[in-house]
Write a protein that holds these residues in place. Sequence first.
Motif, PDB file in Angstrom:
ATOM      1  N   GLY A  60       0.849  -1.225  -0.126  1.00  0.00           N
ATOM      2  CA  GLY A  60       0.017  -0.200   0.152  1.00  0.00           C
ATOM      3  C   GLY A  60       0.758   1.230  -0.152  1.00  0.00           C
ATOM      4  N   ASN A  61       0.754   2.278   0.909  1.00  0.00           N
ATOM      5  CA  ASN A  61       1.390   3.269   0.942  1.00  0.00           C
ATOM      6  C   ASN A  61       2.787   2.935   1.816  1.00  0.00           C
ATOM      7  OD1 ASN A  61       2.693   5.904   1.502  1.00  0.00           O
ATOM      8  ND2 ASN A  61       0.758   6.943   1.778  1.00  0.00           N
ATOM      9  N   VAL A  62       3.967   2.934   1.195  1.00  0.00           N
ATOM     10  CA  VAL A  62       5.125   2.404   1.617  1.00  0.00           C
ATOM     11  C   VAL A  62       5.741   3.438   2.788  1.00  0.00           C
ATOM     12  CG1 VAL A  62       6.834   3.471   0.031  1.00  0.00           C
ATOM     13  CG2 VAL A  62       7.318   1.341   1.354  1.00  0.00           C
ATOM     14  N   MET A  63       5.121   4.414   2.866  1.00  0.00           N
ATOM     15  CA  MET A  63       5.490   5.837   3.715  1.00  0.00           C
ATOM     16  C   MET A  63       5.078   5.420   5.053  1.00  0.00           C
ATOM     17  SD  MET A  63       7.177   7.924   2.037  1.00  0.00           S
ATOM     18  CE  MET A  63       7.653   8.520   0.476  1.00  0.00           C
ATOM     19  N   TYR A  64       3.962   4.492   5.133  1.00  0.00           N
ATOM     20  CA  TYR A  64       3.940   4.189   6.552  1.00  0.00           C
ATOM     21  C   TYR A  64       4.765   3.024   7.348  1.00  0.00           C
ATOM     22  CZ  TYR A  64      -1.046   6.056   5.436  1.00  0.00           C
ATOM     23  OH  TYR A  64      -1.999   6.687   5.400  1.00  0.00           O
ATOM     24  N   HIS A  65       5.726   2.723   6.677  1.00  0.00           N
ATOM     25  CA  HIS A  65       6.592   1.814   6.908  1.00  0.00           C
ATOM     26  C   HIS A  65       7.558   2.345   7.776  1.00  0.00           C
ATOM     27  CE1 HIS A  65       4.856  -1.998   5.016  1.00  0.00           C
ATOM     28  NE2 HIS A  65       4.503  -1.046   4.187  1.00  0.00           N
ATOM     29  N   PRO A  66       8.243   2.058   8.938  1.00  0.00           N
ATOM     30  CA  PRO A  66       9.214   2.681   9.572  1.00  0.00           C
ATOM     31  C   PRO A  66      10.479   2.910   9.090  1.00  0.00           C
ATOM     32  CG  PRO A  66       8.523   0.697  10.746  1.00  0.00           C
ATOM     33  CD  PRO A  66       7.861   0.738   9.448  1.00  0.00           C
ATOM     34  N   GLY A  67      10.803   2.156   7.896  1.00  0.00           N
ATOM     35  CA  GLY A  67      12.187   2.828   7.081  1.00  0.00           C
ATOM     36  C   GLY A  67      11.916   3.949   6.202  1.00  0.00           C
ATOM     37  N   ALA A  72       8.287  10.532   4.750  1.00  0.00           N
ATOM     38  CA  ALA A  72       6.800  10.585   4.859  1.00  0.00           C
ATOM     39  C   ALA A  72       6.556  12.136   5.358  1.00  0.00           C
ATOM     40  CB  ALA A  72       6.149   9.714   5.740  1.00  0.00           C
ATOM     41  N   LYS A  73       7.230  12.450   6.529  1.00  0.00           N
ATOM     42  CA  LYS A  73       7.523  13.905   7.146  1.00  0.00           C
ATOM     43  C   LYS A  73       7.267  14.933   5.987  1.00  0.00           C
ATOM     44  CE  LYS A  73       9.539  12.575  11.295  1.00  0.00           C
ATOM     45  NZ  LYS A  73      10.909  12.624  12.161  1.00  0.00           N
ATOM     46  N   GLU A  74       7.932  14.699   4.875  1.00  0.00           N
ATOM     47  CA  GLU A  74       7.905  15.897   3.894  1.00  0.00           C
ATOM     48  C   GLU A  74       6.623  15.854   3.063  1.00  0.00           C
ATOM     49  OE1 GLU A  74      11.135  15.000   1.159  1.00  0.00           O
ATOM     50  OE2 GLU A  74      12.482  14.311   2.642  1.00  0.00           O
ATOM     51  N   GLU A  77      -0.040  15.108   5.737  1.00  0.00           N
ATOM     52  CA  GLU A  77      -1.182  13.845   5.843  1.00  0.00           C
ATOM     53  C   GLU A  77      -1.164  12.876   4.628  1.00  0.00           C
ATOM     54  OE1 GLU A  77      -5.503  13.475   7.289  1.00  0.00           O
ATOM     55  OE2 GLU A  77      -4.655  15.508   7.301  1.00  0.00           O
ATOM     56  N   LEU A  78      -0.602  11.754   4.929  1.00  0.00           N
ATOM     57  CA  LEU A  78      -0.158  10.726   3.831  1.00  0.00           C
ATOM     58  C   LEU A  78      -1.764  10.336   3.359  1.00  0.00           C
ATOM     59  CD1 LEU A  78       2.356   8.690   5.480  1.00  0.00           C
ATOM     60  CD2 LEU A  78       2.525  10.360   3.542  1.00  0.00           C
ATOM     61  N   LYS A  79      -2.755  10.461   4.005  1.00  0.00           N
ATOM     62  CA  LYS A  79      -3.904   9.852   3.484  1.00  0.00           C
ATOM     63  C   LYS A  79      -4.566  10.898   2.683  1.00  0.00           C
ATOM     64  CE  LYS A  79      -8.695   8.823   5.025  1.00  0.00           C
ATOM     65  NZ  LYS A  79      -9.618   8.613   6.182  1.00  0.00           N
ATOM     66  N   LYS A  80      -4.264  12.134   2.792  1.00  0.00           N
ATOM     67  CA  LYS A  80      -4.674  13.168   1.704  1.00  0.00           C
ATOM     68  C   LYS A  80      -3.949  13.248   0.511  1.00  0.00           C
ATOM     69  CE  LYS A  80      -7.279  16.280   4.817  1.00  0.00           C
ATOM     70  NZ  LYS A  80      -7.182  17.937   5.313  1.00  0.00           N
ATOM     71  N   VAL A  81      -2.622  13.260   0.873  1.00  0.00           N
ATOM     72  CA  VAL A  81      -1.735  13.201  -0.380  1.00  0.00           C
ATOM     73  C   VAL A  81      -1.705  12.121  -1.210  1.00  0.00           C
ATOM     74  CG1 VAL A  81       0.726  13.544  -0.983  1.00  0.00           C
ATOM     75  CG2 VAL A  81      -0.033  14.759   0.846  1.00  0.00           C
ATOM     76  N   ASN A  84      -5.063   6.884  -2.743  1.00  0.00           N
ATOM     77  CA  ASN A  84      -5.275   5.415  -3.279  1.00  0.00           C
ATOM     78  C   ASN A  84      -4.551   4.388  -2.684  1.00  0.00           C
ATOM     79  OD1 ASN A  84      -7.346   6.229  -5.053  1.00  0.00           O
ATOM     80  ND2 ASN A  84      -6.055   6.408  -6.788  1.00  0.00           N
ATOM     81  N   ALA A  85      -3.239   4.940  -2.193  1.00  0.00           N
ATOM     82  CA  ALA A  85      -2.120   4.221  -1.448  1.00  0.00           C
ATOM     83  C   ALA A  85      -2.737   4.075  -0.189  1.00  0.00           C
ATOM     84  CB  ALA A  85      -0.786   4.748  -1.536  1.00  0.00           C
ATOM     85  N   HIS A  86      -3.482   5.044   0.591  1.00  0.00           N
ATOM     86  CA  HIS A  86      -3.841   4.695   1.790  1.00  0.00           C
ATOM     87  C   HIS A  86      -5.059   3.771   1.790  1.00  0.00           C
ATOM     88  CE1 HIS A  86      -5.126   5.690   5.808  1.00  0.00           C
ATOM     89  NE2 HIS A  86      -6.457   5.776   5.461  1.00  0.00           N
ATOM     90  N   LEU A  87      -5.908   3.699   0.925  1.00  0.00           N
ATOM     91  CA  LEU A  87      -7.068   2.996   0.675  1.00  0.00           C
ATOM     92  C   LEU A  87      -6.557   1.680   0.519  1.00  0.00           C
ATOM     93  CD1 LEU A  87     -10.007   2.496   0.678  1.00  0.00           C
ATOM     94  CD2 LEU A  87      -9.924   2.517  -2.011  1.00  0.00           C
ATOM     95  N   ALA A  88      -5.392   1.160  -0.280  1.00  0.00           N
ATOM     96  CA  ALA A  88      -4.715  -0.067  -0.228  1.00  0.00           C
ATOM     97  C   ALA A  88      -4.137  -0.520   1.158  1.00  0.00           C
ATOM     98  CB  ALA A  88      -3.729  -0.086  -1.657  1.00  0.00           C
ATOM     99  N   THR A  89      -3.580   0.323   1.492  1.00  0.00           N
ATOM    100  CA  THR A  89      -3.019  -0.042   2.858  1.00  0.00           C
ATOM    101  C   THR A  89      -4.280  -0.375   3.940  1.00  0.00           C
ATOM    102  OG1 THR A  89      -1.217   1.506   2.621  1.00  0.00           O
ATOM    103  CG2 THR A  89      -1.727   0.778   4.735  1.00  0.00           C
TER     104      THR A  89
END
Length: 122
Positions: A60-67, A72-74, A77-81, A84-89
């Motif tokens: 899904g959204n790889v930005m949620y992974h710790p590495g 992701a901070k850049e 809000e990942l869900k808004k940006v 689709n990746a958020h939905l997959a996750t």
Amino acid sequence: LYEIFKPYGEYFHLPKATEKADPSWFGFLLTVKEGVPFSRHQFQTYMEKQKVQTRAYFTGNVMYHPGYRHLAKEYGELKKVFPNAHLATTSTLFLGTYSGLTEEKMNYIKEKVDAFFKELGA
């Protein structure tokens, strides 16, 4: 599996091979649509209790992974940006596919999927 879930297409994004594609279906991918009366977790828990194994989608959204948290901070809000990746996750799962899926097993899966939606009142 597609034929089992096709009647419930209003609840799931169903996988389809694109033109000229020859996919290797190692799993049957389902994404629970937004705004439906159940979550991936509820469907997944139900199927697991019925002895039908599932797996959550693993990227899904790889930005949620710790590495990748530092990147992701850049984005804010990942869900808004990356909606689709958020939905997959949060809403995607696999049902396994293998050569041992007999007609009897497929009928069992269909019975359990139909029962889930009957309990849901769909």
